[in-house]
Design an enzyme around this catalytic site. Structure first.
Site, PDB file in Angstrom:
ATOM      1  N   SER A  83      -7.215 -38.722 -77.139  1.00  0.00           N
ATOM      2  CA  SER A  83      -6.431 -38.316 -78.313  1.00  0.00           C
ATOM      3  C   SER A  83      -7.348 -37.872 -79.456  1.00  0.00           C
ATOM      4  O   SER A  83      -8.060 -36.882 -79.320  1.00  0.00           O
ATOM      5  CB  SER A  83      -5.490 -39.454 -78.731  1.00  0.00           C
ATOM      6  OG  SER A  83      -4.563 -39.016 -79.697  1.00  0.00           O
TER       7      SER A  83
ATOM      8  N   HIS B 167       1.915 -37.625 -79.929  1.00  0.00           N
ATOM      9  CA  HIS B 167       2.017 -36.929 -78.650  1.00  0.00           C
ATOM     10  C   HIS B 167       3.467 -36.847 -78.182  1.00  0.00           C
ATOM     11  O   HIS B 167       3.785 -37.121 -77.026  1.00  0.00           O
ATOM     12  CB  HIS B 167       1.118 -37.587 -77.595  1.00  0.00           C
ATOM     13  CG  HIS B 167      -0.332 -37.478 -77.912  1.00  0.00           C
ATOM     14  ND1 HIS B 167      -1.044 -36.312 -77.729  1.00  0.00           N
ATOM     15  CD2 HIS B 167      -1.213 -38.371 -78.457  1.00  0.00           C
ATOM     16  CE1 HIS B 167      -2.304 -36.491 -78.128  1.00  0.00           C
ATOM     17  NE2 HIS B 167      -2.425 -37.724 -78.577  1.00  0.00           N
TER      18      HIS B 167
END
Length: 282
Positions: free
Chosen positions: A57, A162
């Site tokens: 991430s 996300h």
């Protein structure tokens, strides 16, 4: 970094207050700053150069710095914009994330099917999945999972990362990606979104355009590391979470860490011996 962000990062990281440091904007910049600082400490002290890099991430941005795709200022600019945009988006949605243990992805998909505002966000390891979405929807999902004996824990995060709930932030961030100059990586970067190898600046740009909304496919990333024949990894940053996930996915991987001064010193010593051995004539 402070000139770019306008935040007193050194003070926040040393003395807090914790509440300010935990805000999305400040937290992302602090994590990025720590990761890049530790990266420099390791590489400058040892001369070690990785065969490939990857980051989970937000960690993808420090991985791109490690691969020479962008310098510290460019990385800081992107992380600063990313944190600000995500922070603003968090104010518009009551977003949350839920860690689910012991389920295969297809089984979790059956729980998510026809459920409003809940999506797979991270496929971290066999039996370690993260769902992102509206808090109310995840509360109901958690109830259903627990009723079937499935372990799940709400994560202490500020938003539904996300997931489509940060779509506006992703679209605005695309302008900043387009305005950034990237270089070709000096080593392959393993993409979060599909575990492919990024070897050109344009591939990096395309990956970052998808990155904020797409699930992190970390299990596939670790399988890619295995398939590349890599048997040694270095976790750059605070904690040892990635080490645990690496080992669950790639049991033959030796993972060095940099969580504290003792870890960092041990890692530097190990890598220095390795680079010295490799430099010796056969």
């Amino acid at each position: 970094m402070e000139e770019i962000s306008g935040l007193p990062l050194q003070r926040l990281m040393k003395t807090g207050p914790r509440r300010e440091l935990q805000g999305t904007h400040a937290a992302q910049l602090a994590i990025f700053a720590l990761s890049v600082g530790l990266l420099r400490a390791v590489t400058e002290e040892t001369g070690y150069q990785p065969d490939a890099v990857c980051g989970h991430s937000l960690g993808q941005f420090s991985a791109l710095v490690a691969a020479g795709v962008m310098d510290l200022d460019a990385g800081t600019q992107l992380v600063n914009h990313r944190g600000l945009l995500m922070d603003r988006q968090n104010q518009r949605h009551d977003g949350a994330m839920l860690a689910v243990s012991g389920l295969a992805t297809d089984v979790l998909a059956s729980y998510l099917q026809d459920r409003d505002a809940a999506w797979l966000a991270n496929d971290n390891a066999p039996g370690q999945l993260i769902v992102s979405g509206e808090k109310n929807s995840l509360d109901h999902l958690q109830t259903d999972l627990k009723a079937n004996g499935i372990t799940c824990v709400a994560l202490d995060v500020a938003g539904a990362y996300h997931s489509p709930l940060i779509g506006n932030a992703a679209r605005a961030f695309a302008d900043h990606i387009a305005a950034t100059t990237f270089r070709d990586p000096v080593c392959p970067v393993i993409a979060n979104t599909d575990a492919t190898l990024l070897t050109t600046s344009e591939q990096v740009r395309e990956e970052l355009a998808r990155h904020m909304l797409a699930p992190v496919k970390w299990r596939e990333t670790m399988l890619r590391v295995r398939d590349l024949g890599i048997t040694r990894g270095i976790e750059i940053g605070a904690g040892r979470t990635m080490k645990g996930l690496w080992i669950r996915n790639h049991s033959d991987l030796q993972c060095l860490t940099s969580n504290d001064h003792r870890d960092l010193t041990s890692t530097i010593k190990s890598l220095s011996k390795l680079t010295e051995a490799e430099a010796e004539p056969a």
